[in-house]
Design a protein around this motif. Structure first.
Motif, PDB file in Angstrom:
ATOM      1  N   THR A   2       0.860  -1.181   0.000  1.00  0.00           N
ATOM      2  CA  THR A   2       0.000   0.000   0.000  1.00  0.00           C
ATOM      3  C   THR A   2       0.906   1.244   0.000  1.00  0.00           C
ATOM      4  O   THR A   2       2.103   1.146   0.322  1.00  0.00           O
ATOM      5  CB  THR A   2      -0.904   0.037   1.237  1.00  0.00           C
ATOM      6  N   PRO A   3       0.364   2.418  -0.344  1.00  0.00           N
ATOM      7  CA  PRO A   3       1.189   3.641  -0.317  1.00  0.00           C
ATOM      8  C   PRO A   3       1.829   3.895   1.054  1.00  0.00           C
ATOM      9  O   PRO A   3       2.975   4.329   1.127  1.00  0.00           O
ATOM     10  CB  PRO A   3       0.198   4.735  -0.692  1.00  0.00           C
ATOM     11  N   LYS A   4       1.107   3.617   2.134  1.00  0.00           N
ATOM     12  CA  LYS A   4       1.662   3.841   3.464  1.00  0.00           C
ATOM     13  C   LYS A   4       2.793   2.847   3.752  1.00  0.00           C
ATOM     14  O   LYS A   4       3.832   3.223   4.303  1.00  0.00           O
ATOM     15  CB  LYS A   4       0.569   3.684   4.537  1.00  0.00           C
ATOM     16  N   GLU A   5       2.601   1.581   3.390  1.00  0.00           N
ATOM     17  CA  GLU A   5       3.634   0.570   3.611  1.00  0.00           C
ATOM     18  C   GLU A   5       4.889   0.910   2.811  1.00  0.00           C
ATOM     19  O   GLU A   5       6.007   0.786   3.309  1.00  0.00           O
ATOM     20  CB  GLU A   5       3.103  -0.808   3.223  1.00  0.00           C
ATOM     21  N   PHE A   6       4.686   1.352   1.563  1.00  0.00           N
ATOM     22  CA  PHE A   6       5.822   1.730   0.725  1.00  0.00           C
ATOM     23  C   PHE A   6       6.586   2.893   1.358  1.00  0.00           C
ATOM     24  O   PHE A   6       7.821   2.888   1.416  1.00  0.00           O
ATOM     25  CB  PHE A   6       5.340   2.118  -0.673  1.00  0.00           C
ATOM     26  N   ALA A   7       5.851   3.905   1.831  1.00  0.00           N
ATOM     27  CA  ALA A   7       6.492   5.092   2.402  1.00  0.00           C
ATOM     28  C   ALA A   7       7.269   4.756   3.668  1.00  0.00           C
ATOM     29  O   ALA A   7       8.372   5.263   3.890  1.00  0.00           O
ATOM     30  CB  ALA A   7       5.441   6.159   2.693  1.00  0.00           C
ATOM     31  N   VAL A   8       6.710   3.875   4.511  1.00  0.00           N
ATOM     32  CA  VAL A   8       7.410   3.470   5.737  1.00  0.00           C
ATOM     33  C   VAL A   8       8.676   2.696   5.390  1.00  0.00           C
ATOM     34  O   VAL A   8       9.757   2.958   5.939  1.00  0.00           O
ATOM     35  CB  VAL A   8       6.486   2.625   6.636  1.00  0.00           C
ATOM     36  N   LEU A   9       8.560   1.740   4.461  1.00  0.00           N
ATOM     37  CA  LEU A   9       9.737   0.959   4.068  1.00  0.00           C
ATOM     38  C   LEU A   9      10.799   1.866   3.463  1.00  0.00           C
ATOM     39  O   LEU A   9      12.002   1.706   3.737  1.00  0.00           O
ATOM     40  CB  LEU A   9       9.334  -0.126   3.065  1.00  0.00           C
ATOM     41  N   ARG A  10      10.381   2.809   2.661  1.00  0.00           N
ATOM     42  CA  ARG A  10      11.341   3.741   2.047  1.00  0.00           C
ATOM     43  C   ARG A  10      12.105   4.507   3.127  1.00  0.00           C
ATOM     44  O   ARG A  10      13.335   4.633   3.051  1.00  0.00           O
ATOM     45  CB  ARG A  10      10.608   4.714   1.124  1.00  0.00           C
ATOM     46  N   MET A  11      11.399   5.033   4.133  1.00  0.00           N
ATOM     47  CA  MET A  11      12.075   5.787   5.188  1.00  0.00           C
ATOM     48  C   MET A  11      13.063   4.918   5.957  1.00  0.00           C
ATOM     49  O   MET A  11      14.163   5.358   6.291  1.00  0.00           O
ATOM     50  CB  MET A  11      11.045   6.400   6.142  1.00  0.00           C
ATOM     51  N   LEU A  32       7.912   9.164  11.421  1.00  0.00           N
ATOM     52  CA  LEU A  32       7.071   8.362  10.529  1.00  0.00           C
ATOM     53  C   LEU A  32       5.674   8.964  10.440  1.00  0.00           C
ATOM     54  O   LEU A  32       5.099   9.066   9.358  1.00  0.00           O
ATOM     55  CB  LEU A  32       7.011   6.914  11.018  1.00  0.00           C
ATOM     56  N   VAL A  33       5.133   9.361  11.584  1.00  0.00           N
ATOM     57  CA  VAL A  33       3.801   9.977  11.598  1.00  0.00           C
ATOM     58  C   VAL A  33       3.814  11.268  10.783  1.00  0.00           C
ATOM     59  O   VAL A  33       2.927  11.512   9.959  1.00  0.00           O
ATOM     60  CB  VAL A  33       3.338  10.263  13.040  1.00  0.00           C
ATOM     61  N   ARG A  34       4.825  12.093  10.976  1.00  0.00           N
ATOM     62  CA  ARG A  34       4.906  13.395  10.305  1.00  0.00           C
ATOM     63  C   ARG A  34       5.042  13.258   8.791  1.00  0.00           C
ATOM     64  O   ARG A  34       4.398  13.983   8.024  1.00  0.00           O
ATOM     65  CB  ARG A  34       6.099  14.189  10.840  1.00  0.00           C
ATOM     66  N   ALA A  35       5.874  12.315   8.348  1.00  0.00           N
ATOM     67  CA  ALA A  35       6.175  12.208   6.924  1.00  0.00           C
ATOM     68  C   ALA A  35       5.178  11.368   6.141  1.00  0.00           C
ATOM     69  O   ALA A  35       4.901  11.647   4.978  1.00  0.00           O
ATOM     70  CB  ALA A  35       7.580  11.625   6.739  1.00  0.00           C
ATOM     71  N   VAL A  36       4.631  10.329   6.770  1.00  0.00           N
ATOM     72  CA  VAL A  36       3.782   9.385   6.042  1.00  0.00           C
ATOM     73  C   VAL A  36       2.299   9.677   6.242  1.00  0.00           C
ATOM     74  O   VAL A  36       1.488   9.430   5.350  1.00  0.00           O
ATOM     75  CB  VAL A  36       4.106   7.932   6.464  1.00  0.00           C
ATOM     76  N   TRP A  37       1.946  10.215   7.391  1.00  0.00           N
ATOM     77  CA  TRP A  37       0.555  10.574   7.649  1.00  0.00           C
ATOM     78  C   TRP A  37       0.462  12.099   7.603  1.00  0.00           C
ATOM     79  O   TRP A  37       0.935  12.717   6.691  1.00  0.00           O
ATOM     80  CB  TRP A  37       0.083   9.983   8.975  1.00  0.00           C
ATOM     81  N   ASP A  38      -0.113  12.769   8.580  1.00  0.00           N
ATOM     82  CA  ASP A  38      -0.114  14.229   8.597  1.00  0.00           C
ATOM     83  C   ASP A  38      -0.361  14.717  10.012  1.00  0.00           C
ATOM     84  O   ASP A  38      -0.475  13.934  10.949  1.00  0.00           O
ATOM     85  CB  ASP A  38      -1.127  14.822   7.607  1.00  0.00           C
ATOM     86  N   GLU A  39      -0.448  16.034  10.165  1.00  0.00           N
ATOM     87  CA  GLU A  39      -0.498  16.654  11.489  1.00  0.00           C
ATOM     88  C   GLU A  39      -1.754  16.307  12.286  1.00  0.00           C
ATOM     89  O   GLU A  39      -1.807  16.498  13.488  1.00  0.00           O
ATOM     90  CB  GLU A  39      -0.410  18.175  11.351  1.00  0.00           C
TER      91      GLU A  39
END
Length: 220
Positions: free
Chosen positions: A152-161, A175-182
């Motif tokens: 999923t886009p979130k899984e990809f973003a976490v793995l990338r970081m 992780l919260v700041r970069a992959v999700w939002d405020e």
């Protein structure tokens, strides 16, 4: 993808943010120009959706100031004025990257945001490697020993970081700041749940370690 919506019409701002989040984008909102500028100085947004008629600092002034930075976000200007002269002024004089007149079709807004994000400078090394895992940042693809892995886009973003960190711990708050939002609570279980699913898909549960008080890191 991290987006800032700078729009003082609260209903419109909320609707834009909700729609973009449904497209798996992380979205923050600013209701005034000074707030938008401050948030851009603190956070590396991929795209800024910027209304020209903002209070305190106008969108024009925000655009000018941000373009003085070494690495400004891509800027999509929104305005009720759709004349050709206004578009040329926004693009040539203010330094905006794109221009969209109100009212607009939401599908077009999404397409323009995605196009702008693709125009952002690419990292020198597109592919990240860790053992048999290859993550292609340009194509948004992950392979394990040559076999494609659906994330999923979130899984990809976490793995990338985690892969970009090279074995160093990535704090939970980052992780919260970069992959999700405020709007996501720092105490959320969303990160833990995403990491758990990611471990299962990678097939090696011990590949991602949880460092107490630190966050997560890749092992091996």
């Amino acid at each position: 993808m991290r987006i800032l919506v700078a729009e003082d019409h609260r209903v419109l701002a909320r609707n834009i943010a909700t729609g973009l989040r449904r497209q798996s984008m992380a979205v923050d909102i600013a209701a005034a120009g000074d707030e938008a500028e401050r948030m851009c100085l603190l956070t590396a947004y991929d795209v800024l959706i910027l209304d020209r008629d903002l209070p305190v600092l106008t969108g024009d002034e925000v655009c000018r100031r941000l373009n003085e930075l070494a690495d400004p976000p891509r800027i999509l200007m929104l305005t009720a004025a759709g004349e050709i002269g206004d578009r040329v002024y926004g693009l040539e004089q203010l330094g905006a990257d794109d221009y969209l007149a109100k009212p607009f079709d939401f599908a077009e807004l999404v397409a323009r945001v995605r196009a702008l994000s693709r125009r952002a400078p690419k990292p020198a090394a597109v592919a990240l490697r860790h053992g048999g895992i290859v993550l292609d940042r340009g194509r948004h693809e992950v392979r394990i020993d040559g076999t494609p892995l659906e994330l999923t886009p979130k899984e990809f973003a976490v793995l990338r970081m985690l892969m970009e960190a090279g074995g160093e711990a990535v704090p939970h708050r980052e992780l919260v700041r970069a992959v999700w939002d405020e709007h996501l609570s720092p105490r959320t279980s969303a990160v833990r749940a995403t990491v758990s699913r990611l471990r299962g898909k990678l097939g090696t549960p011990d590949l991602i370690a949880a460092d107490t008080g630190e966050g997560y890191r890749l092992c091996g």
